[in-house]
Design an enzyme around this catalytic site. Structure first.
Site, PDB file in Angstrom:
ATOM      1  N   ARG A 110     -24.767  19.235   8.834  1.00 31.36           N
ATOM      2  CA  ARG A 110     -24.170  19.521  10.154  1.00 31.36           C
ATOM      3  C   ARG A 110     -23.681  18.255  10.855  1.00 31.36           C
ATOM      4  NH1 ARG A 110     -28.623  22.976  10.071  1.00 31.36           N
ATOM      5  NH2 ARG A 110     -28.003  25.114   9.656  1.00 31.36           N
ATOM      6  N   LYS A 132      -9.394  13.735  13.830  1.00 33.28           N
ATOM      7  CA  LYS A 132      -8.963  14.964  13.139  1.00 33.28           C
ATOM      8  C   LYS A 132      -9.347  14.840  11.670  1.00 33.28           C
ATOM      9  CE  LYS A 132      -5.034  16.585  15.875  1.00 33.28           C
ATOM     10  NZ  LYS A 132      -3.569  16.762  15.916  1.00 33.28           N
ATOM     11  N   GLU A 174       5.860   6.237  10.650  1.00 28.63           N
ATOM     12  CA  GLU A 174       4.864   6.738  11.612  1.00 28.63           C
ATOM     13  C   GLU A 174       4.730   5.742  12.772  1.00 28.63           C
ATOM     14  OE1 GLU A 174       3.092   9.887  10.784  1.00 28.63           O
ATOM     15  OE2 GLU A 174       2.837   9.712  12.939  1.00 28.63           O
ATOM     16  N   LYS A 204      -2.225   5.209  20.540  1.00 28.16           N
ATOM     17  CA  LYS A 204      -2.806   6.471  20.076  1.00 28.16           C
ATOM     18  C   LYS A 204      -4.055   6.796  20.894  1.00 28.16           C
ATOM     19  CE  LYS A 204      -4.232   9.533  16.504  1.00 28.16           C
ATOM     20  NZ  LYS A 204      -3.996  10.105  15.223  1.00 28.16           N
ATOM     21  N   GLU A 214      -6.480  18.431  21.713  1.00 23.75           N
ATOM     22  CA  GLU A 214      -5.065  18.779  21.815  1.00 23.75           C
ATOM     23  C   GLU A 214      -4.864  20.094  22.557  1.00 23.75           C
ATOM     24  OE1 GLU A 214      -2.983  17.681  18.164  1.00 23.75           O
ATOM     25  OE2 GLU A 214      -1.405  19.082  18.688  1.00 23.75           O
ATOM     26  N   ARG A 226      -2.109  15.138  23.773  1.00 18.87           N
ATOM     27  CA  ARG A 226      -2.218  14.586  22.423  1.00 18.87           C
ATOM     28  C   ARG A 226      -1.031  15.046  21.564  1.00 18.87           C
ATOM     29  NH1 ARG A 226      -7.568  14.013  18.585  1.00 18.87           N
ATOM     30  NH2 ARG A 226      -6.429  13.188  16.780  1.00 18.87           N
ATOM     31  N   ASN A 230       2.855  13.951  18.124  1.00 16.76           N
ATOM     32  CA  ASN A 230       3.695  14.638  17.123  1.00 16.76           C
ATOM     33  C   ASN A 230       5.170  14.366  17.356  1.00 16.76           C
ATOM     34  OD1 ASN A 230       2.033  15.885  15.273  1.00 16.76           O
ATOM     35  ND2 ASN A 230       1.494  17.481  16.741  1.00 16.76           N
ATOM     36  N   HIS A 233       7.780  14.918  14.701  1.00 18.49           N
ATOM     37  CA  HIS A 233       7.109  15.630  13.612  1.00 18.49           C
ATOM     38  C   HIS A 233       7.570  17.071  13.421  1.00 18.49           C
ATOM     39  CE1 HIS A 233       4.601  12.121  13.595  1.00 18.49           C
ATOM     40  NE2 HIS A 233       3.809  12.594  12.657  1.00 18.49           N
ATOM     41  N   HIS A 237       7.803  17.974   9.685  1.00 20.97           N
ATOM     42  CA  HIS A 237       6.958  18.976   9.017  1.00 20.97           C
ATOM     43  C   HIS A 237       7.818  20.037   8.337  1.00 20.97           C
ATOM     44  CE1 HIS A 237       3.309  17.872  11.715  1.00 20.97           C
ATOM     45  NE2 HIS A 237       3.319  17.171  10.605  1.00 20.97           N
ATOM     46  N   HIS A 249       5.910  11.315   4.118  1.00 20.83           N
ATOM     47  CA  HIS A 249       5.709  11.769   5.501  1.00 20.83           C
ATOM     48  C   HIS A 249       6.445  10.878   6.509  1.00 20.83           C
ATOM     49  CE1 HIS A 249       3.835  13.558   8.980  1.00 20.83           C
ATOM     50  NE2 HIS A 249       3.357  12.376   9.342  1.00 20.83           N
TER      51      HIS A 249
END
Ligand code: GLY
Length: 344
Positions: A110, A132, A174, A204, A214, A226, A230, A233, A237, A249
């Site tokens: 956990r 994330k 990026e 960031k 987010e 947040r 992106n 993006h 994506h 990417h």
């Protein structure tokens, strides 16, 4: 060394940026740790020394390794190693490693402490920062995961010298977004690599600490959304999901940034000089800013409707008088026109 705090109250941690930062690992693992499970990939040419009993666990190469099966396998191997909640997982690699090992650390017992040692530029300015973690399902990327803040992140700029040129350039794509997310008039191009990585990390942090999960859609008392991270993006994506374009990417993000700037100009949010600034930044990283040959604008439009920011229509993160922010219900004709412009 430059230290950037991610201030989450009692979960606050530092991201340390600099040449040789990986050698500080023994200083940042929890005082309770007697064992370190080092998760990495065969191709990652970076060794770390945690200063406690260490066992290395390799996972497979590429996105294909980012699965629940890999997480289950890692957790079984952690258990056989005798890893306890007082110990530590150390993720050494790019985004596939930090996402997968971070999620394994989040669910094993956990939750055990994870320390990230990102070895790619993309990992150092984005993937390994902000908590994330997650893996892919056959139905989509990053569909299972959790927010699990690391105990520390060590961004060793020395290891960036070992990256294949295309991988490095992808990280630059990026990093390019941060040129438009910092202070007004700020010039990231004036900074040397270490300072530029550190400033990207700091920018960031400025978005993540006030909106860890987010949830914000506009600036609030807690901070800026947040989702602004992106920037560029939505199209990126879509290009990656459409597949068949041979794009990394960051390469896709570079195209997405120029697309977003042109779209913002088309909507009257920014002027031509600001669009030219986006193009100049992308050019400065020697990244392409036109759509790949044969790109299907209809397919890209359909994929962009499925973006996670969407409220049914087309949503983007766009520059404007108040800076970069989420914008909803953009007219499809406007989007299609810009896509066609970028294809030529
Ligand atoms: N990569 C975007 C974020 O961490 O929110």
């Amino acid at each position: 060394m430059i230290r950037v705090p991610f201030d989450f109250g009692d979960r606050t941690y530092d991201v340390t940026v600099g040449a040789g930062a990986r050698h500080l690992l023994h200083e940042v693992i929890p005082a309770t740790a007697e064992r370190a499970a080092v998760v990495t990939q065969e191709a990652v040419p970076v060794e770390v020394e945690p200063g406690v009993e260490r066992k290395v666990f390799t996972i497979g190469a590429g996105e294909a390794a980012k699965t629940l099966a890999t997480v289950e396998d890692l957790c079984s191997r952690f258990a056989r190693f005798g890893l306890t909640r007082r110990d530590v997982v150390v993720a050494v690699g790019g985004g596939v490693v930090t996402d997968t090992a971070g999620f394994a650390a989040a669910v094993y017992h956990r939750g055990v402490t994870v320390v990230h040692v990102p070895t790619t530029l993309l990992g150092q300015v984005d993937a390994a920062l902000g908590g994330k973690t997650g893996v892919n399902l056959p139905e989509g990327k990053n569909l299972v995961g959790s927010f699990w803040q690391p105990g520390a992140v060590l961004c060793d700029t020395e290891v960036l010298g070992t990256l294949p040129p295309r991988e490095y350039r992808s990280g630059c794509g990026e990093m390019a977004k941060y040129h438009f997310l910092g202070r007004e008039g700020e010039d990231l191009e004036a900074l040397a690599l270490e300072a530029r990585v550190a400033r990207s990390v700091e920018i960031k942090a400025s978005f993540v600490v006030g909106d860890e999960r987010e949830l914000l859609d506009a600036d609030g008392a807690g901070g800026r959304p947040r989702a602004c991270l992106n920037y560029g993006h939505t199209l990126a994506h879509a290009l990656e999901t459409a597949g068949g374009y041979d794009l990394r990417h960051g390469e896709a993000v570079a195209i997405g940034l120029v697309f977003a700037a042109r779209l913002a100009a088309g909507l009257g949010r920014i002027d031509d000089a600001r669009v030219a600034r986006h193009e100049a930044v992308v050019d400065s990283y020697a990244l392409d800013r036109t759509l790949p040959a044969g790109a299907d604008t209809g397919e890209l439009l359909a994929l962009m409707r499925r973006d996670k920011k969407s409220r049914g229509g087309l949503s983007f993160v766009l520059d404007g008088p108040a800076g970069v922010e989420p914008v909803h219900d953009v007219a499809p004709a406007e989007v299609e026109a810009i896509l066609k412009e970028l294809a030529s």
